[in-house]
Design a protein around this motif. Sequence first.
Motif, PDB file in Angstrom:
ATOM      1  N   THR A  19       0.767  -1.335   0.282  1.00 41.20           N
ATOM      2  CA  THR A  19       0.692   0.293   0.296  1.00 41.20           C
ATOM      3  C   THR A  19       1.090   0.944   0.362  1.00 41.20           C
ATOM      4  O   THR A  19       1.869   1.115   0.526  1.00 41.20           O
ATOM      5  N   GLU A  20       0.214   2.466  -0.421  1.00 41.24           N
ATOM      6  CA  GLU A  20       0.817   3.533  -0.497  1.00 41.24           C
ATOM      7  C   GLU A  20       1.570   3.677   0.669  1.00 41.24           C
ATOM      8  O   GLU A  20       2.771   4.831   1.103  1.00 41.24           O
ATOM      9  N   ARG A  21       0.616   4.089   1.677  1.00 40.09           N
ATOM     10  CA  ARG A  21       1.195   4.294   3.424  1.00 40.09           C
ATOM     11  C   ARG A  21       2.263   3.366   3.590  1.00 40.09           C
ATOM     12  O   ARG A  21       3.015   4.040   4.084  1.00 40.09           O
ATOM     13  N   ARG A  22       2.347   1.969   3.497  1.00 41.20           N
ATOM     14  CA  ARG A  22       2.906   0.986   3.989  1.00 41.20           C
ATOM     15  C   ARG A  22       4.495   1.667   3.216  1.00 41.20           C
ATOM     16  O   ARG A  22       5.477   1.372   4.401  1.00 41.20           O
ATOM     17  N   SER A  53       3.424  -1.805  10.620  1.00 41.72           N
ATOM     18  CA  SER A  53       3.130  -1.330   9.492  1.00 41.72           C
ATOM     19  C   SER A  53       5.140  -1.581   9.563  1.00 41.72           C
ATOM     20  O   SER A  53       4.550  -2.466   8.013  1.00 41.72           O
TER      21      SER A  53
END
Length: 112
Positions: A19-22, A53
């Motif tokens: 994911t972009e956040r991770r 994360s």
Amino acid sequence: MLAKADISLLLDYYGSFLTERRRELMRMSADEDMSLAEIAEQAGVSRQSVRDSIAKGSAELLLFEERLGLASRDRQLAAVASALEQAASSASEGELRQTVLKEAKRLRDYIR
């Protein structure tokens, strides 16, 4: 947990699968060498959330490498290229021929 250098390398290969956040949290840790507290403050989450994360992302990256092996393959190809370059710069004609044949076999074995 993976070393930061390993995370950075695997992010180059497989980061787009996260994911972009991770991916961003892991990049801040590995590439920018930020602490968990610094990342947590910037992301607006707890240190534990950042740690979790990064741990989950590391596990995912390792799984991708186990299944796809792109980083390993590139390291092996680089080793073959290095052996050929070294032989070309310092070996006699006979030694060079032997090295080229040996490395060609190594490449064929790897491709199979």
